[in-house]
Structures are given as structure tokens and as C-alpha cells.
Design an enzyme around this catalytic site. Structure first.
Site, PDB file in Angstrom:
ATOM      1  N   GLU A 378      22.921  68.797  38.545  1.00 25.63           N
ATOM      2  CA  GLU A 378      21.533  68.348  38.735  1.00 25.63           C
ATOM      3  C   GLU A 378      21.103  67.363  37.662  1.00 25.63           C
ATOM      4  O   GLU A 378      19.911  67.158  37.440  1.00 25.63           O
ATOM      5  CB  GLU A 378      20.561  69.538  38.782  1.00 25.63           C
ATOM      6  N   ASP A 549      24.741  61.751  45.314  1.00 24.48           N
ATOM      7  CA  ASP A 549      25.507  62.846  45.895  1.00 24.48           C
ATOM      8  C   ASP A 549      26.451  62.255  46.934  1.00 24.48           C
ATOM      9  O   ASP A 549      26.017  61.537  47.844  1.00 24.48           O
ATOM     10  CB  ASP A 549      24.583  63.859  46.570  1.00 24.48           C
TER      11      ASP A 549
END
Length: 718
Positions: A378, A549
Site C-alpha cells: 500500500e 497495480d
């Protein structure tokens, strides 16, 4: 020019159908409208629900039986056109755009490239009494005319009688209507691209974070192993194949792929090969069985056959595929923290060290070299100093900063969000509604990385201006109306036949997807992205970092691999923008400044709120107890298999995916069940004790890191 109604173009054969009811795609595309179905007016393709209503009420368009030639008799309800006199045929008014329109002539827009679709062979018209002609002339015409093909027994393309109960039944007429509508579905008009003057040469570093939670042996659909199969099929295979094509042309330093240790463990597990084989076979079969329901089903069939060929060309081993790409210098490989442990909120430094060491050791085992970079889960970071957990109150007087933990493992670089330089909101958090032109780089631009405090670890900062073009919900590339819609699926096949259409359009109003315009649009956007990067202010001679991502490309954004390949193709050496990697940038030994970063993440709010909130507080309290039990249990030794099983269950429970899914509301029940399951298994192992020699059957199957050691929790000084 369209042939006359009820007649064949001279010398033109009707579209044939094979034994499976599938006609030639070329013949279907070239055949005049009269050979397939009445030409509908321009309009939207009806939703499946509308088709059901029309069939139920009998409000379907009238079909014209096929004719054997220009002399075939028209329908009885139409006036016969006599020689020398033209009869005007009445138009049929249509009240709904979803139904076929009148059969009058109209201008046709240029059709798009042909798509493999099923065609329909109409039943032959009943024999009619032709006008009287002299016998000699009739015999001569019969001798010269080509033999007529035998008429089929009935309509070939229909919903099978043995369709699954409750299946979505789309009749032959509706399929024809959708196919005839398809050439008129013009791609949405793209907004004008602002042509910016190219600046001085600069470099572009893609960092693609490949991660999924551990799902092997934990369910299939809708949550579980199908996640992995879909990511392999739609993301990893097409993206790695694109890298290979570029590498075959001599390209190097294309991008960085950050493979999390838990994903690498699944890719290396022999169960994954069988899982992907089954998924590709089932999807291809579902597409074949749906060929009578929707024309795009055959296109999907071809897609899955193509993906199977790519899968087999990689020998069904993506670890080897990545190793080969890395050895050729096409990509850089980096690692992450174990099962995606959220480092700033680990209740002890031991857990953070264990996760990072597991990442380094697994990377070395799979790829043969030590990683140089690490994607912190993250992008979450905290500096060194006094630390206190926001939920449990656990504290440490002088906890090392993340950069110190990375340096202990020999890692040289990571990725951070630029807002951490000023302890504010992220410039462009995940899921932001800001339009790309509203994004301002905080404290930037940042043409070069920074050393993090006094460490030897460099931080590459995300360029928010270019990231907005991909992440933004308002004007970002994946939201283009021409692209495949992720949410709407056909039942029972699960295939996606519709496109985004518009940002806020209802699912029922989605229009049919058309692959070729979508591909062209993705390539146009790639060119726009390169122009954008080339015109970024303050980046002359520097590097723009583009972290994403990886599952965005191909899974969430179906056309993403097409876009990415085109961007990398254009970002060639010698151009204004050249692709690069973080390790290559550091190898050039640039003169870097040092920077002090605040605590935070790239999530909403720039802090930990996505992972720490009232819905997830119970998770952190439970995890605190699990950490204490696990580290106390393995402290005094015990059987190696037992210790490794305990530490694996701790890492599986500590994955950041579980609180993330709870907060986002996607798979909440699954996330909570998975966390509780790993917590229960850890406690079961602790209760067995260190001297146990008999273990539950799940121990060998729930073991992503079979070589993990308790010593990995210690600092170098210990």
C-alpha cells in the site's frame, strides 16, 4: 449498394452454415442486408431483459423468408411490383429503438472490421407460381443458372431447447438485430487531445505491483481460486507476452514487475497449473455453448484459445517466464513484504522483519538473484522514532523506520507517494474523482528520486499528473466508453458482451462491445500518454515514476495490456521519452538529495484509514494477540515443521488484504472468514505444542513459505 429486397445479388452465394450452425464470418460481413436480416435503424442494442419482454408479448419483427432468385414471389401481404410500374411500399413504424426498424432504404455508415459471428440460414420460401414464360426461354435459363443450394430444415441459429434452467434466452431475431446494429455503433468521440510541445528528453519508469492474497485451497468462485486464474489469464499472460514481443525486438529496461512473495508462491505451486488449465478450458467451452445466444461469444472463444496458446508457450510456468525476461534485461524484478503485511501497523518489529526477509529469500529462490527494490504494501511508510498503535495501544520507544528495515535486507529503492513530503493528502489517491487536469503535483515536480533520511534507500515518487490519466474515474483512460465493461456479465456463461458506454449509464443501457475500435482507442490513448509525459514541466532530464497495480492491466481494464505495450513501444531509446527502471537509474549514480517523509500511504486520505477504522478495529486487536502467541511459541524451539507452520499462519492472518476488503465492501464476508480461519489454525498449532509430530492435513497445503525460519525475526545485531 444494397440488393433489392427478396432477391440475391447476381452471382452472390448465400451465407452458408456449417454443421454447428456457424456461418462464414467473411460471408456474413460481405452479404447484403437482405440475405441475413432486415436492416434496423440506428439505435441502441436492446438489453437482454428487453428481448425477453418482446418475445413474451410477441412483439418481434416480421422475418422475410429467403428467396431463390429475383423471380421469387414476395410475401402475400406485399404488393407485387409489375413491369414498368414501381409500387411504393408502406413503412413500418417502430415505437422502440430496441426493435428492428422499417425496411426502407437508408444510408449505411462504413462497417467496422468483421467480427467472427454466427450467421443464420433462413428457411426456404414456399414455392410460388412464377409468371408465365415461353418454354424454350425457361429451359435455357434453367441450363445457365447455377444449382441452388439445398434449403436447411429450419432456422439454424436458435436458443437450444436444452438451455440451462433460467438461462438468458436471446432468440435468433434478437441476435441478428444486435449483429446488424453493430456496424452502426460508432466509437464514442474522444475529447480533443491537447498537443503539448515536447520538452527535453526524459525517462519513464513503470513499476507494476503484482499481488493477490493467498487463495489456493480457499474457495473458488466468486472469491477464491478464480481470482488467481482470472489474473493469470487476463493480466499476467497478455502483459508478459507483450514484454516478450518487445524483448524479441531487442528492447531492454521496459518496466519493473514487483512480484509479492505470496503471489510468487502461488505461481510456483503445482496446483496453479491445473487451476489455469481448468479455467481456460471452462471459459472456452462456455463461449462455445453461448454462440447461439450472442455473436460475441465466438470472439471470446478465439480469445481463450489465444490465451491458451500463450500459456503453453510459457510452458505453463510464469516464474520461468519472468526469470527469462529478467535475464534478457527486458524487465527488472522487485519484491515486497511477505503476504502483504501493512508494515507501519505491525504490532512488533519482528513481524515487519519476518515479512521482508521472507520476500528477499523467496525472490532469491525463484529468480536466482537478490532483489534490489521493494514495493512496500500500500506504499505505506513511517519514519523511525517512538511508535504507538492507533487501535491496540502497543508501543515501542524507538522503532526503526521503514527505510532502515529495507536497508537491513540489502534493498536499495522503493516507491512512495509525493504527498508524504509535506504530510498532507495524497495528490491523487486510489479511486479519486478528480479529473486529470485538476491534479497538481504536490511540492513538485520531482525529476529524480530522493535518499530517505540518512539511509542508502532511494524513494521514487509517483508522478501524480501522469497517474491521473490512468486512475481517474473522471476522464481516466479505463473509463472510455469504447472499452469492455467489467461489471455486466451474461448469465449463465459469465462472459462480458458490453462496453462501458458512458460513465453513469445504467447496466441495462450498456451497448454492445466491439473489439477493434477498443483496440484502436487504447493505442490512441497510449500516444496521448507519451505526449503528456513528454510535455511535463520540470522533468527535463529526469524520470517520471508510474507505479500501478498490475492487475489493472487486463483484469480491471481489459485493454490495458494493449495500451501498455504501445506506450513501451513508443518509449524507445533516442526518443523524447525513454522507458527505464529504478535499478538502471541508480546504476547511473545520480547526485540525489535527501528527504524526510511523513507517515502515510497512497490510500484515501493519505493515511491508514482504509485499513484502520471502526469496521476493522477487531481485526487489529485479534492480530495483536496472534503475534504474541506465535512469537512466544517459536521462541524456545520445537520441531521445524511446527515452527514453520505457525509462522506461515501468522503471515497469512496479517495480510493487508483482509481489512482492505472489509472497508471496500468487496468480498467482506470472505475476508472476515479467511482471517478467522487463519487465526484458528494458528491457535490450533500452538495448542499442539512444539513436540508434536502429527499435524492436520491442511498444514502442507497452507504453506506459502515452506523454508521460513524463526531467526528471520531478529535484527542484524541479534
Amino acid at each position: 449498394m444494397t440488393a433489392a429486397r427478396g432477391a440475391r445479388r447476381p452471382g452472390k452465394k448465400p451465407a452458408r452454415a456449417d454443421e454447428n450452425g456457424l456461418g462464414s464470418a467473411t460471408e456474413a460481413a460481405e452479404a447484403p442486408a437482405s440475405e441475413t436480416a432486415p436492416r434496423p435503424k440506428r439505435g441502441r442494442v436492446a438489453a437482454a431483459g428487453a428481448a425477453k419482454r418482446r418475445v413474451a408479448t410477441g412483439r418481434t419483427s416480421k422475418e422475410k423468408p429467403g428467396a431463390e432468385g429475383a423471380d421469387a414471389a414476395p410475401k402475400t401481404d406485399e404488393k407485387v411490383e409489375k413491369p414498368g410500374k414501381k409500387v411504393k411500399k408502406p413503412e413500418k413504424k417502430v415505437s422502440k429503438p430496441a426493435q428492428p426498424a422499417a425496411r426502407g432504404r437508408r444510408k449505411r455508415s462504413a462497417p467496422a472490421a468483421p467480427l467472427p459471428v454466427a450467421t443464420v440460414a433462413e428457411p426456404a420460401a414456399p414455392p410460388a407460381t412464377p409468371p408465365a414464360v415461353p418454354a424454350a426461354a425457361a429451359a435455357e435459363a434453367a441450363a445457365q443458372a447455377p444449382p441452388a443450394p439445398p434449403p436447411p430444415a429450419g432456422p439454424v441459429l436458435t436458443t437450444p431447447v436444452d438451455s440451462p434452467p433460467g438461462g438468458e434466452r436471446i432468440g435468433r431475431e434478437e441476435i441478428l438485430f444486435q449483429f446488424q446494429q453493430r456496424p452502426l455503433l460508432e466509437p464514442p468521440v474522444a475529447p480533443p487531445v491537447e498537443r503539448r510541445p515536447a520538452g527535453a528528453p526524459r525517462r519513464l519508469a513503470f513499476v507494476l505491483h503484482a499481488h493477490l492474497p493467498w487463495v489456493l485451497g480457499h474457495g473458488t468462485w466468486p472469491h477464491g481460486e478464480d481470482w488467481l486464474a482470472e489474473a493469470v489469464a487476463h493480466c499476467y499472460l497478455p502483459t508478459f507476452d507483450a514484454f516478450r514481443r518487445l524483448a524479441d525486438r531487442g528492447r531492454r529496461h521496459l518496466a519493473t514487475v514487483s512480484v509479492t512473495p505470496v503471489l510468487g508462491a502461488m505461481l510456483a505451486d503445482p496446483r496453479t497449473e491445473r487451476l489455469v488449465d481448468r479455467y481456460l478450458a471452462e471459459r472456452a467451452e462456455a463461449a462455445w455453448e453461448s454462440r447461439r445466444r450472442h455473436p460475441l461469444a465466438l470472439w471470446w472463444r478465439g480469445e481463450y484459445e489465444r490465451l491458451r496458446a500463450v500459456w503453453e508457450s510459457f510452458d505453463k510456468n510464469l516464474i520461468h517466464a519472468l526469470t527469462d525476461l529478467s535475464d534478457r534485461g527486458a524487465i527488472e524484478l522487485s519484491t515486497s513484504a511477505g503476504t502483504h503485511v501493512y508494515l507501519p501497523l505491525a504490532h512488533s518489529t519482528k513481524l515487519a522483519r519476518l515479512a521482508l526477509r521472507a520476500g528477499r529469500e523467496a525472490h532469491r529462490e525463484w529468480f536466482g538473484v537478490d532483489p534490489r527494490g521493494c514495493w512496500m504494501p500500500e506504499c505505506a511508510y513511517r519514519p523511525g522514532g517512538p511508535w504507538r498503535h492507533p487501535v491496540t495501544g502497543a508501543s515501542e520507544e524507538d522503532r526503526p523506520g521503514n527505510e532502515e528495515l529495507l536497508a537491513e535486507q540489502g534493498l536499495q529503492w522503493t516507491v512512495l507517494d509525493a504527498h508524504l513530503l509535506r504530510a498532507g493528502d495524497p495528490a491523487f489517491p486510489y479511486g479519486s474523482d478528480l479529473a486529470p487536469d485538476e491534479v497538481v503535483e504536490p511540492g513538485g515536480p520531482h525529476p529524480r528520486p530522493y535518499w530517505i533520511r540518512q539511509s542508502p534507500v532511494a524513494a521514487f515518487l509517483r508522478d501524480a499528473r501522469s497517474a491521473a490519466q490512468v486512475w481517474s474515474r473522471q476522464g481516466g483512460y479505463p473509463g472510455d466508453g469504447a472499452f469492455l465493461d467489467f461489471h455486466k456479465r451474461h448469465w449463465p456463461s459469465g462472459l462480458r458482451f458490453w462496453r462501458v458506454t458512458e460513465a453513469e449509464v445504467d447496466l441495462a443501457d450498456k451497448l454492445v462491445y466491439w473489439p477493434e475500435p477498443a483496440r484502436a482507442r487504447a493505442q490512441e490513448q497510449a500516444e496521448h500518454f507519451l505526449e503528456l509525459v513528454a510535455g511535463l514541466d520540470g522533468m527535463a532530464g529526469g524520470v517520471a515514476c508510474a507505479p500501478f497495480d498490475m492487475e489493472l492491466f487486463g483484469h480491471w481494464w481489459f485493454e490495458g495490456p494493449i495500451w501498455l505495450e504501445r506506450v513501451l513501444e513508443l518509449a524507445a531509446p533516442g526518443g523524447t521519452v525513454e522507458a527505464t527502471t529504478p535499478a538502471r537509474e541508480l546504476d547511473a549514480r545520480p547526485a540525489l538529495r535527501r528527504a524526510f517523509f511523513a507517515e502515510g500511504s497512497w490510500g484515501a486520505g493519505g493515511d491508514h484509514r482504509v485499513w484502520v477504522n471502526p469496521d476493522t478495529e477487531w481485526f487489529w486487536r485479534e492480530l495483536a494477540d496472534l503475534e504474541r502467541q506465535a512469537f512466544a511459541a517459536v521462541r524456545w524451539g520445537g520441531a521445524r515443521k511446527w515452527r514453520r507452520a505457525v509462522l506461515n499462519q501468522l503471515l497469512l492472518a496479517a495480510a493487508s488484504d483482509w481489512p482492505f476488503l472489509v472497508t471496500m465492501g468487496t468480498g467482506r464476508d470472505y475476508a472476515e472468514q479467511r482471517f478467522r480461519e487463519h487465526a484458528a489454525r494458528l491457535r490450533e498449532l500452538v495448542a499442539l505444542g512444539p513436540r508434536s509430530r502429527a499435524f492436520p492435513a491442511w498444514v502442507d497445503l497452507d504453506l506459502p513459505f515452506p523454508e521460513i525460519e524463526a531467526e528471520w525475526t531478529r535484527s542484524p545485531e541479534e
